[in-house]
Design a protein around this motif. Structure first.
Motif, PDB file in Angstrom:
ATOM      1  N   PRO A 277       0.876  -1.288   0.065  1.00 19.59           N
ATOM      2  CA  PRO A 277       0.021   0.141  -0.214  1.00 19.59           C
ATOM      3  C   PRO A 277       0.851   1.441  -0.084  1.00 19.59           C
ATOM      4  O   PRO A 277       2.140   1.249   0.401  1.00 19.59           O
ATOM      5  CB  PRO A 277      -0.875  -0.082   1.332  1.00 19.59           C
ATOM      6  N   LEU A 278       0.417   2.279  -0.258  1.00 21.96           N
ATOM      7  CA  LEU A 278       0.905   3.599  -0.258  1.00 21.96           C
ATOM      8  C   LEU A 278       0.693   4.185   1.294  1.00 21.96           C
ATOM      9  O   LEU A 278      -0.206   3.869   2.193  1.00 21.96           O
ATOM     10  CB  LEU A 278       0.132   4.531  -0.890  1.00 21.96           C
ATOM     11  N   MET A 279       2.087   4.418   1.962  1.00 21.34           N
ATOM     12  CA  MET A 279       2.005   4.893   3.108  1.00 21.34           C
ATOM     13  C   MET A 279       2.116   6.721   3.320  1.00 21.34           C
ATOM     14  O   MET A 279       2.831   7.378   2.553  1.00 21.34           O
ATOM     15  CB  MET A 279       3.473   4.409   4.055  1.00 21.34           C
ATOM     16  N   ALA A 280       0.985   7.064   3.676  1.00 17.82           N
ATOM     17  CA  ALA A 280       0.637   8.676   3.701  1.00 17.82           C
ATOM     18  C   ALA A 280       0.570   9.310   5.142  1.00 17.82           C
ATOM     19  O   ALA A 280       0.240   8.469   6.182  1.00 17.82           O
ATOM     20  CB  ALA A 280      -0.589   8.616   3.012  1.00 17.82           C
ATOM     21  N   ALA A 281       0.519  10.519   5.014  1.00 21.04           N
ATOM     22  CA  ALA A 281       0.438  11.380   6.253  1.00 21.04           C
ATOM     23  C   ALA A 281      -0.326  12.648   6.011  1.00 21.04           C
ATOM     24  O   ALA A 281      -0.275  13.225   4.810  1.00 21.04           O
ATOM     25  CB  ALA A 281       1.521  11.534   6.954  1.00 21.04           C
ATOM     26  N   LEU A 282      -1.111  13.261   6.877  1.00 21.07           N
ATOM     27  CA  LEU A 282      -1.718  14.385   6.872  1.00 21.07           C
ATOM     28  C   LEU A 282      -0.900  15.393   7.374  1.00 21.07           C
ATOM     29  O   LEU A 282      -0.474  15.309   8.745  1.00 21.07           O
ATOM     30  CB  LEU A 282      -3.123  14.504   7.314  1.00 21.07           C
ATOM     31  N   VAL A 283      -0.318  16.447   6.822  1.00 23.85           N
ATOM     32  CA  VAL A 283       0.683  17.354   6.966  1.00 23.85           C
ATOM     33  C   VAL A 283      -0.042  18.770   7.573  1.00 23.85           C
ATOM     34  O   VAL A 283      -0.218  19.551   6.739  1.00 23.85           O
ATOM     35  CB  VAL A 283       1.761  17.335   6.087  1.00 23.85           C
ATOM     36  N   LEU A 284      -0.160  19.100   8.761  1.00 21.15           N
ATOM     37  CA  LEU A 284      -0.601  20.358   9.142  1.00 21.15           C
ATOM     38  C   LEU A 284       0.704  21.471   9.052  1.00 21.15           C
ATOM     39  O   LEU A 284       1.858  21.249   9.179  1.00 21.15           O
ATOM     40  CB  LEU A 284      -1.286  20.302  10.602  1.00 21.15           C
ATOM     41  N   PRO A 285       0.420  22.646   9.032  1.00 23.79           N
ATOM     42  CA  PRO A 285       1.164  23.833   9.183  1.00 23.79           C
ATOM     43  C   PRO A 285       2.166  23.701  10.369  1.00 23.79           C
ATOM     44  O   PRO A 285       1.898  23.278  11.253  1.00 23.79           O
ATOM     45  CB  PRO A 285       0.300  25.017   9.245  1.00 23.79           C
ATOM     46  N   GLY A 286       3.430  23.878  10.266  1.00 17.10           N
ATOM     47  CA  GLY A 286       4.482  23.415  11.279  1.00 17.10           C
ATOM     48  C   GLY A 286       4.851  22.250  11.359  1.00 17.10           C
ATOM     49  O   GLY A 286       6.164  21.949  12.120  1.00 17.10           O
ATOM     50  N   GLN A 287       4.512  21.115  10.685  1.00 15.39           N
ATOM     51  CA  GLN A 287       4.949  19.788  10.824  1.00 15.39           C
ATOM     52  C   GLN A 287       5.998  19.377   9.881  1.00 15.39           C
ATOM     53  O   GLN A 287       6.465  18.055  10.003  1.00 15.39           O
ATOM     54  CB  GLN A 287       3.616  18.892  10.627  1.00 15.39           C
ATOM     55  N   LEU A 288       6.209  20.335   8.900  1.00 19.77           N
ATOM     56  CA  LEU A 288       7.127  19.739   7.773  1.00 19.77           C
ATOM     57  C   LEU A 288       8.490  20.417   8.283  1.00 19.77           C
ATOM     58  O   LEU A 288       8.801  21.545   8.424  1.00 19.77           O
ATOM     59  CB  LEU A 288       6.839  20.405   6.261  1.00 19.77           C
ATOM     60  N   GLU A 289       9.420  19.290   8.403  1.00 15.62           N
ATOM     61  CA  GLU A 289      10.872  19.624   8.974  1.00 15.62           C
ATOM     62  C   GLU A 289      12.055  19.399   7.645  1.00 15.62           C
ATOM     63  O   GLU A 289      11.693  18.856   6.816  1.00 15.62           O
ATOM     64  CB  GLU A 289      11.261  18.803   9.983  1.00 15.62           C
ATOM     65  N   PRO A 290      13.065  20.349   7.997  1.00 18.91           N
ATOM     66  CA  PRO A 290      14.071  20.035   6.721  1.00 18.91           C
ATOM     67  C   PRO A 290      14.555  18.655   6.725  1.00 18.91           C
ATOM     68  O   PRO A 290      14.877  18.007   5.669  1.00 18.91           O
ATOM     69  CB  PRO A 290      15.327  21.028   7.126  1.00 18.91           C
ATOM     70  N   GLU A 291      14.869  17.975   7.978  1.00 22.08           N
ATOM     71  CA  GLU A 291      15.200  16.688   7.923  1.00 22.08           C
ATOM     72  C   GLU A 291      14.662  15.940   9.129  1.00 22.08           C
ATOM     73  O   GLU A 291      14.933  16.600  10.313  1.00 22.08           O
ATOM     74  CB  GLU A 291      16.742  16.370   7.887  1.00 22.08           C
ATOM     75  N   ILE A 292      14.245  14.772   9.347  1.00 22.56           N
ATOM     76  CA  ILE A 292      13.884  13.838  10.318  1.00 22.56           C
ATOM     77  C   ILE A 292      14.737  13.098  10.730  1.00 22.56           C
ATOM     78  O   ILE A 292      15.353  12.361   9.841  1.00 22.56           O
ATOM     79  CB  ILE A 292      12.497  13.499  10.253  1.00 22.56           C
ATOM     80  N   PRO A 293      15.524  13.010  11.926  1.00 27.30           N
ATOM     81  CA  PRO A 293      16.379  11.991  12.226  1.00 27.30           C
ATOM     82  C   PRO A 293      15.990  10.463  12.166  1.00 27.30           C
ATOM     83  O   PRO A 293      14.851  10.422  12.848  1.00 27.30           O
ATOM     84  CB  PRO A 293      17.008  12.302  13.575  1.00 27.30           C
ATOM     85  N   MET A 294      16.314   9.751  11.546  1.00 30.00           N
ATOM     86  CA  MET A 294      15.715   8.406  10.899  1.00 30.00           C
ATOM     87  C   MET A 294      16.738   7.278  11.489  1.00 30.00           C
ATOM     88  O   MET A 294      17.967   7.407  11.161  1.00 30.00           O
ATOM     89  CB  MET A 294      15.357   8.212   9.527  1.00 30.00           C
ATOM     90  N   ASP A 295      16.098   6.190  12.067  1.00 31.72           N
ATOM     91  CA  ASP A 295      16.757   5.177  12.156  1.00 31.72           C
ATOM     92  C   ASP A 295      16.335   4.120  11.200  1.00 31.72           C
ATOM     93  O   ASP A 295      15.258   4.259  10.680  1.00 31.72           O
ATOM     94  CB  ASP A 295      16.517   4.181  13.599  1.00 31.72           C
ATOM     95  N   PRO A 296      17.242   3.096  11.108  1.00 29.99           N
ATOM     96  CA  PRO A 296      16.860   1.996   9.961  1.00 29.99           C
ATOM     97  C   PRO A 296      15.786   1.305   9.971  1.00 29.99           C
ATOM     98  O   PRO A 296      14.961   1.291   8.863  1.00 29.99           O
ATOM     99  CB  PRO A 296      18.115   0.952  10.046  1.00 29.99           C
ATOM    100  N   LEU A 297      14.999   1.368  10.948  1.00 27.64           N
ATOM    101  CA  LEU A 297      13.531   0.450  10.898  1.00 27.64           C
ATOM    102  C   LEU A 297      12.646   1.149  11.077  1.00 27.64           C
ATOM    103  O   LEU A 297      11.558   0.899  11.038  1.00 27.64           O
ATOM    104  CB  LEU A 297      13.539  -0.451  11.932  1.00 27.64           C
ATOM    105  N   ASP A 298      12.850   2.748  10.998  1.00 27.20           N
ATOM    106  CA  ASP A 298      11.779   3.825  11.029  1.00 27.20           C
ATOM    107  C   ASP A 298      10.901   3.593   9.850  1.00 27.20           C
ATOM    108  O   ASP A 298      11.345   3.351   8.661  1.00 27.20           O
ATOM    109  CB  ASP A 298      12.096   5.149  11.298  1.00 27.20           C
ATOM    110  N   LEU A 299       9.609   3.669   9.897  1.00 19.29           N
ATOM    111  CA  LEU A 299       8.726   3.774   8.821  1.00 19.29           C
ATOM    112  C   LEU A 299       8.881   4.879   8.050  1.00 19.29           C
ATOM    113  O   LEU A 299       9.055   6.111   8.638  1.00 19.29           O
ATOM    114  CB  LEU A 299       7.194   3.915   9.521  1.00 19.29           C
TER     115      LEU A 299
END
Length: 212
Positions: A175-197
């Motif tokens: 399936p497509l993995m999606a999110a609803l993004v409110l104002p202020g929720q978009l970051e330049p970069e999110i720190p991610m670990d290998p198993l993070d969705l």
């Protein structure tokens, strides 16, 4: 160098405060625009299942709570279109989510921490059938343009995504993995670990972002 766990903890705290303080009028306007984009995407997905007619979708989505981006429109629209709507029921031992079908508001009740969830009587979609999902809408505190996401720290959706990937690998369908993004929720970069969705689709007030 700052510890990754501490970095994520501070980021969660900052993003939660931003979301909680979002101006109500701005939230309503953003939600209206996101719902318009979501409806277009749902229509596109229905047509892509069958070129000659719109086919119902299989959708797994969180039931919004507190200051989260509202999923009420998704459920109302899905029920109207005959889609199969599933929502998470949290189980404690081991910590995991069950995907249970909800056919109306009557199937929903307050669960763990007061968060809405399906009643125990709702039908379970077993993991071997998860590849039949067309869309998964996940909650979160922040996102980036690479599909990065930071959730609440419980790991429920990361564990779900890991199990989903194993099931999908056997079926060559996901399936497509999606999110609803409110104002202020978009970051330049999110720190991610290998198993993070990671996400394929960001639904923002400015439009829909498809991530390769």
């Amino acid at each position: 160098m700052q510890d990754r766990t501490e970095q994520k903890k501070q980021l969660r705290s900052r993003l939660r405060k931003l979301r909680d303080r979002l101006d109500e009028q701005m939230r309503e306007e953003a939600s209206t625009r996101m719902n318009d984009g979501l409806k277009r995407e749902l229509d596109r997905l229905r047509l892509s299942k069958n070129r000659h007619m719109r086919k119902p979708l299989n959708i797994f989505s969180y039931l919004s709570y507190g200051s989260e981006a509202s999923t009420a429109f998704l459920f109302e629209e899905g029920w109207k279109q005959g889609d199969m709507l599933l929502a998470p029921k949290v189980l404690a031992d081991p910590p995991r989510m069950e995907l249970r079908r909800v056919t109306s508001r009557e199937d929903i009740e307050p669960g763990v921490w007061g968060i809405p969830e399906p009643k125990a009587s709702c039908e379970v979609l077993h993991p071997e059938n998860w590849p039949d999902l067309d869309l998964v809408l996940v909650p979160g505190l922040g996102y980036d343009l690479q599909g990065g996401r930071i959730g609440y720290g419980g790991g429920y959706y990361d564990r779900f995504a890991e199990q989903l990937e194993m099931q999908c690998a056997e079926r060559s369908k996901r399936p497509l993995m999606a999110a609803l993004v409110l104002p202020g929720q978009l970051e330049p970069e999110i720190p991610m670990d290998p198993l993070d969705l990671r996400l394929n689709l960001l639904i923002t007030p400015e439009g829909i972002l498809h991530i390769e």
